[in-house]
Motif scaffolding. Structure first.
Motif, PDB file in Angstrom:
ATOM      1  N   VAL A 128      41.112  53.609  31.416  1.00  0.00           N
ATOM      2  CA  VAL A 128      39.912  52.878  31.360  1.00  0.00           C
ATOM      3  C   VAL A 128      38.752  53.578  30.815  1.00  0.00           C
ATOM      4  O   VAL A 128      38.555  54.568  31.055  1.00  0.00           O
ATOM      5  N   PRO A 129      37.937  52.874  29.872  1.00  0.00           N
ATOM      6  CA  PRO A 129      36.799  53.409  29.323  1.00  0.00           C
ATOM      7  C   PRO A 129      35.902  53.963  30.292  1.00  0.00           C
ATOM      8  O   PRO A 129      35.536  53.380  31.318  1.00  0.00           O
ATOM      9  N   GLY A 130      35.437  55.390  30.199  1.00  0.00           N
ATOM     10  CA  GLY A 130      34.522  55.754  31.150  1.00  0.00           C
ATOM     11  C   GLY A 130      34.903  56.172  32.419  1.00  0.00           C
ATOM     12  O   GLY A 130      34.267  56.497  33.668  1.00  0.00           O
ATOM     13  N   TYR A 163      40.122  58.441  27.854  1.00  0.00           N
ATOM     14  CA  TYR A 163      40.647  57.127  26.846  1.00  0.00           C
ATOM     15  C   TYR A 163      40.491  57.282  25.522  1.00  0.00           C
ATOM     16  O   TYR A 163      41.089  56.973  24.780  1.00  0.00           O
ATOM     17  N   SER A 164      39.197  57.975  25.258  1.00  0.00           N
ATOM     18  CA  SER A 164      38.947  57.895  23.780  1.00  0.00           C
ATOM     19  C   SER A 164      39.375  59.360  23.032  1.00  0.00           C
ATOM     20  O   SER A 164      39.392  59.192  21.753  1.00  0.00           O
ATOM     21  N   GLY A 193      26.485  62.730  25.958  1.00  0.00           N
ATOM     22  CA  GLY A 193      25.424  61.710  26.247  1.00  0.00           C
ATOM     23  C   GLY A 193      25.686  61.108  27.493  1.00  0.00           C
ATOM     24  O   GLY A 193      24.947  60.019  27.689  1.00  0.00           O
ATOM     25  N   GLY A 194      26.601  61.313  28.404  1.00  0.00           N
ATOM     26  CA  GLY A 194      27.015  60.389  29.744  1.00  0.00           C
ATOM     27  C   GLY A 194      28.163  61.253  30.313  1.00  0.00           C
ATOM     28  O   GLY A 194      28.431  62.056  30.076  1.00  0.00           O
ATOM     29  N   ALA A 195      28.390  60.661  31.585  1.00  0.00           N
ATOM     30  CA  ALA A 195      29.300  61.162  32.521  1.00  0.00           C
ATOM     31  C   ALA A 195      30.277  60.109  32.745  1.00  0.00           C
ATOM     32  O   ALA A 195      29.895  59.067  33.280  1.00  0.00           O
ATOM     33  N   PRO A 196      31.573  60.736  33.116  1.00  0.00           N
ATOM     34  CA  PRO A 196      32.732  59.470  33.388  1.00  0.00           C
ATOM     35  C   PRO A 196      32.620  59.513  35.103  1.00  0.00           C
ATOM     36  O   PRO A 196      31.790  60.294  35.552  1.00  0.00           O
ATOM     37  N   GLU A 197      33.325  58.657  35.413  1.00  0.00           N
ATOM     38  CA  GLU A 197      33.255  58.327  36.850  1.00  0.00           C
ATOM     39  C   GLU A 197      34.124  59.429  37.596  1.00  0.00           C
ATOM     40  O   GLU A 197      33.598  59.831  38.833  1.00  0.00           O
ATOM     41  N   ARG A 295      36.675  54.910  18.989  1.00  0.00           N
ATOM     42  CA  ARG A 295      36.966  54.980  20.372  1.00  0.00           C
ATOM     43  C   ARG A 295      35.893  55.613  21.326  1.00  0.00           C
ATOM     44  O   ARG A 295      35.586  55.276  22.480  1.00  0.00           O
ATOM     45  N   ILE A 296      35.427  56.682  20.785  1.00  0.00           N
ATOM     46  CA  ILE A 296      34.234  57.386  21.580  1.00  0.00           C
ATOM     47  C   ILE A 296      33.335  56.491  21.595  1.00  0.00           C
ATOM     48  O   ILE A 296      32.427  56.549  22.714  1.00  0.00           O
ATOM     49  N   ASP A 297      32.613  55.660  20.701  1.00  0.00           N
ATOM     50  CA  ASP A 297      31.636  54.892  20.726  1.00  0.00           C
ATOM     51  C   ASP A 297      31.580  53.786  21.611  1.00  0.00           C
ATOM     52  O   ASP A 297      31.021  53.450  22.409  1.00  0.00           O
ATOM     53  N   VAL A 298      33.208  53.356  21.716  1.00  0.00           N
ATOM     54  CA  VAL A 298      33.535  52.264  22.859  1.00  0.00           C
ATOM     55  C   VAL A 298      33.232  53.032  24.358  1.00  0.00           C
ATOM     56  O   VAL A 298      32.824  52.404  25.242  1.00  0.00           O
ATOM     57  N   GLU A 299      33.814  54.183  24.289  1.00  0.00           N
ATOM     58  CA  GLU A 299      33.680  54.688  25.758  1.00  0.00           C
ATOM     59  C   GLU A 299      32.212  55.367  26.108  1.00  0.00           C
ATOM     60  O   GLU A 299      31.877  55.196  27.242  1.00  0.00           O
ATOM     61  N   ARG A 300      31.575  55.497  25.163  1.00  0.00           N
ATOM     62  CA  ARG A 300      30.270  56.200  25.245  1.00  0.00           C
ATOM     63  C   ARG A 300      29.385  54.961  26.183  1.00  0.00           C
ATOM     64  O   ARG A 300      28.452  55.399  26.842  1.00  0.00           O
TER      65      ARG A 300
END
Length: 506
Positions: A128-130, A163-164, A193-197, A295-300
């Motif tokens: 799942v993204p993120g 995911y990405s 620019g962000g962190a996954p769960e 895919r990276i843009d979608v997950e970001r």
């Protein structure tokens, strides 16, 4: 057509055309005769299904051996390789021909498919993204990378989003440690620019090696605190179960192959310095991420926002500078300016460097050293720190513990070895101290090393007096300073004591 066999494709075409056309028309369009068309209509079996099974054309060389000898071997030792079975059969039956080996391998493969043990099944996961990011270390020793001609013993810290496929790699000079993990992970998250769960690592057994139980617990707590700082849930796969980290174990191999290919295309595995090699790795990882940009843009968009600041990615240790002009840290002796003897320093220990603080004041930065694999102490020595004392005690160079590390370049080491062979110990030490002092005073280390190399090629000893003259400042390079003295009356005017000022005041 006469003399040609009817194919399955012609048969299917004929039966399709027969639904809307007569037999002669359908047969003509399918390239068949009318008689063949009527025959196919009466028997719609495909031609390939009418062929009898191909029978063996030569005697089976394993007919009396496979069931009696090979099968018991496979049943008793399921992991036995076919080549080992083949060598055993040759020992028992020397009359077997060399062409039987492939037949044996195919027969073993077929037997195992039908009667062999059950194999482990890998279950593909829906990502799942993120949701998940993974961290691991991979050894790069086999690639043979060198820096300034010296082999680079290093690993890569590797981060990847499941995911990405976003990747980040960071060159690690030491082994697996919290410092390397914290620095690499934070660099990856801030570049993303962000962190996954969730953040997953392996069991960190290499980082825990040789640690006491209390130190292991402390390291675990620090990793968990690092994850909490970025709002991630820490998780670890079971020790020895690398497939649980499969989303990054496989990409390890892809990344190393990409690095190896790039090194081959580059034409050299040597880099001028560590920063050049790090830029090389960043460029390769950047190309990989460019292929997965969508895919990276979608997950970001599904990642959690980053905190306001980074957290610590270093260890902080208090050390005392001893009378030896340095301090010992993790079995490595570091020299510092002698004016710090007796002081306590606060050291920030990173993977590749040390930052030295006196109170809250940053004094200097040193490259990080590491103890030898055999357990002996390492040394990070700067001759500028001790040369003033060596001038007064040049014979201390003879038995100095870190003598080899004291010389800044190989030319100095080679010259000292020649001096020991051709002169007395006292003269050799005095000459080398003079050379080091000259490099320190005149800031001519590289040029002096080149001159020493020339002396070595000419099989001559260095002339310190000539070298001092050679590297002395040129008179024309000194600035011309003209001093103009002010008249004493100007001081009276400055103080308001001159006669004109007194008359105006009156």
């Amino acid at each position: 057509m006469p003399g040609c066999h009817v194919t399955d494709q012609q048969m299917r075409l004929f039966m399709t055309l027969r639904q809307t056309h007569s037999v002669p028309v359908a047969a003509a369009k399918a390239g068949l005769s009318t008689a063949t068309g009527y025959r196919l209509q009466s028997d719609p079996t495909l031609p390939s299904h009418k062929k009898p099974a191909r029978s063996r054309r030569r005697p089976d060389p394993l007919a009396d051996i496979f069931e009696a000898e090979v099968v018991p071997l496979l049943q008793s030792s399921p992991g036995l390789r076919p080549v080992a079975v083949w060598e055993e059969l040759l020992r028992r039956h020397s009359d077997l021909g060399s062409g039987v080996r492939r037949t044996l391998e195919r027969r073993i493969r077929s037997w195992r498919a039908e009667y062999g043990p059950e194999q482990e099944v890998m279950f593909r996961q829906v990502h799942v993204p993120g949701k998940m990011g993974l961290s691991d270390f991979t050894d790069m020793a086999k690639l043979g990378v060198t820096v300034a001609g010296q082999p680079l013993d290093h690993r890569l810290y590797h981060f990847r989003l499941a995911y990405s496929g976003f990747e980040h790699a960071h060159v690690v000079l030491g082994g697996e440690s919290y410092v390397a993990l914290a620095e690499g992970l934070q660099n990856a998250l801030w570049s993303l620019g962000g962190a996954p769960e969730e953040h997953r690592t392996d069991s960190l057994s290499a980082a825990f090696k040789n640690l006491e139980r209390s130190a292991e617990a402390d390291l675990t707590d620090r990793v968990d605190a690092l994850c909490r700082h970025y709002g991630m849930t820490p998780s670890r796969n079971t020790k020895g179960m690398a497939h649980e980290n499969g989303a990054i174990e496989g990409p390890h191999g892809h990344l190393k192959r990409a690095v190896d290919d790039a090194l081959i295309m580059r034409g050299s595995r040597d880099f001028e310095d560590l920063e050049a090699y790090r830029r090389f790795i960043d460029e390769i990882v950047g190309r990989i991420n460019a292929r997965n940009a969508k895919r990276i843009d979608v997950e970001r968009a599904s990642l959690s926002p980053l905190p306001a600041r980074r957290t610590t990615d270093h260890e902080e240790i208090i050390v005392r500078v001893t009378s030896s002009g340095g301090f010992l840290l993790k079995k490595v002796f570091y020299t510092v300016p002698s004016r710090l003897i007796g002081h306590q320093l606060r050291v920030r220990l990173y993977d590749d460097r040390l930052e030295l603080f006196l109170g809250s004041t940053l004094l200097s930065e040193l490259p990080r050293g590491r103890a030898a694999p055999g357990g002996s102490h390492g040394h990070v020595v700067n001759y500028h720190h001790v040369i003033h004392s060596l001038r007064r005690k040049p014979m201390a160079l003879m038995g100095l513990v870190y003598r080899d590390q004291l010389f800044p370049r190989q030319a100095f080491r080679d010259m000292f070895a020649v001096l020991l062979e051709q002169t007395s110990d006292r003269e050799a030490c005095r000459t080398m101290v003079d050379l080091l002092a000259l490099a320190h005073d005149r800031n001519c280390e590289a040029d002096l090393a080149a001159q020493i190399e020339e002396d070595l090629r000419q099989n001559r000893l260095p002339d310190t007096s000539a070298l001092r003259t050679l590297f002395a400042p040129r008179p024309d390079s000194l600035p011309a300073v003209e001093v103009r003295l002010a008249s004493l009356s100007s001081y009276d005017r400055l103080l308001g004591n001159d006669t004109a000022a007194q008359e105006v005041a009156a």
